[in-house]
Write an enzyme that holds these catalytic residues in place. Structure first.
Site, PDB file in Angstrom:
ATOM      1  N   ARG A 210       0.853  -1.189   0.000  1.00 34.03           N
ATOM      2  CA  ARG A 210       0.000   0.000   0.000  1.00 34.03           C
ATOM      3  C   ARG A 210       0.890   1.241   0.000  1.00 34.03           C
ATOM      4  NH1 ARG A 210      -4.324  -1.599   4.805  1.00 34.03           N
ATOM      5  NH2 ARG A 210      -5.336  -3.353   3.715  1.00 34.03           N
TER       6      ARG A 210
ATOM      7  N   ASP B  91       1.801   5.215  -0.070  1.00 36.67           N
ATOM      8  CA  ASP B  91       1.191   6.397   0.535  1.00 36.67           C
ATOM      9  C   ASP B  91       0.837   7.441  -0.515  1.00 36.67           C
ATOM     10  OD1 ASP B  91       1.418   5.374   3.091  1.00 36.67           O
ATOM     11  OD2 ASP B  91       3.345   6.339   3.487  1.00 36.67           O
TER      12      ASP B  91
ATOM     13  N   TYR C 173      12.214  -0.857  -3.600  1.00 38.24           N
ATOM     14  CA  TYR C 173      11.863   0.551  -3.705  1.00 38.24           C
ATOM     15  C   TYR C 173      13.032   1.351  -4.262  1.00 38.24           C
ATOM     16  CZ  TYR C 173       7.447   0.175  -1.167  1.00 38.24           C
ATOM     17  OH  TYR C 173       6.159  -0.139  -0.802  1.00 38.24           O
TER      18      TYR C 173
ATOM     19  N   ARG D 227      11.211   6.188   3.521  1.00 38.92           N
ATOM     20  CA  ARG D 227      11.351   7.639   3.569  1.00 38.92           C
ATOM     21  C   ARG D 227      12.117   8.086   4.817  1.00 38.92           C
ATOM     22  NH1 ARG D 227       5.445   9.619   3.176  1.00 38.92           N
ATOM     23  NH2 ARG D 227       6.454  11.640   3.603  1.00 38.92           N
TER      24      ARG D 227
END
Length: 258
Positions: free
Chosen positions: A50, A52, A111, A202
């Site tokens: 999921r 953001d 990522y 992040r």
């Protein structure tokens, strides 16, 4: 009911994230609405992760169950037609076993985080890279990143609203590389793990940027990790430089199409 795996690319800027929401646009909602156009009724799809609000995807993976057999080329073309003009595209579609699951069958997520380092404002890639002005020290960031590889309690690097049952995760790799583009120098952070905590990537990249800028010593990353305290984390970087770059499975369902 036949099950299909979808590989999905999207620009996260117009969306409040992947997950369907009542009052805000979402990527999941957009794909489910497209499915309803080709097979009327309600649809619920499951994704590998999921993302953001504002986070992009190069290769998100989801699965859907339909009531009849579809040719995979025809299905992807129909979905892409009904997804227009939204910045969402089905880049691959395959039939999978009924017990195959986009999330639970996955064994790795990858990522990419893009940072552009230049003095001038970013124009063409605005909203797709994190713009930082100081030149970052790549070797210092690599040294700091080494403290995070392996199995750790990542409490420091996860959001306070993270719903994961445990903060313990195994981070398989952090690769940091420099790339010259027509718009200026870029730094790419590539992270691999079986799964990630909410805001983990992040938080890590934001902390390593402080190391690259000279505000932190590389060993301070280890101290922050060992603190197991969210307050010890560096700044959380913005979402628009982050991309879900790929999902791996024991047997790649898309291998025959690539």
């Amino acid at each position: 009911m036949p099950r299909y795996a979808l590989r999905i690319e999207y620009d996260g800027a117009p969306f409040a994230g992947w997950q369907r929401q009542v009052d805000h646009p979402s990527v999941q909602g957009a794909v489910e609405a497209a499915l309803a156009r080709i097979e009327p009724g309600s649809h619920t799809i499951a994704a590998a992760g999921r993302t953001d609000a504002g986070v992009h995807a190069i290769a998100q993976v989801a699965h859907c169950d339909l009531t009849r057999e579809w040719g995979t080329f025809r299905l992807s073309e129909a979905l892409n037609y009904h997804l227009k003009p939204l910045p969402v595209a089905i880049t691959a579609c395959v039939r999978v076993a009924e017990d195959w699951h986009a999330r639970f069958s996955a064994n790795e997520r990858r990522y990419l985080f893009r940072v552009m380092s230049r003095r001038a404002p970013v124009t063409l890639d605005r909203g797709r890279v994190w713009h930082v002005r100081p030149k970052l020290d790549i070797e210092a960031m690599r040294a700091g990143a080494q403290h995070l590889i392996g199995m750790h309690d990542f409490t420091t690097f996860r959001s306070t609203i993270c719903q994961a049952a445990s903060p313990i995760k195994t981070l398989d790799a952090i690769e940091i590389s420099e790339h010259e583009s027509a718009m200026g120098p870029e730094i790419h952070f590539r992270l691999r793990a079986r799964s990630f905590l909410h805001n983990q990537v992040r938080s890590i990249v934001g902390t390593l940027e402080r190391v690259g800028a000279g505000s932190w010593h590389p060993d301070e990353v280890r101290a922050a990790l060992n603190a197991r305290d969210r307050a010890a984390c560096g700044p959380v970087c913005p979402p628009h430089g982050l991309y879900l770059a790929g999902v791996s499975y024991p047997q790649d369902p898309f291998a025959a199409q690539d």
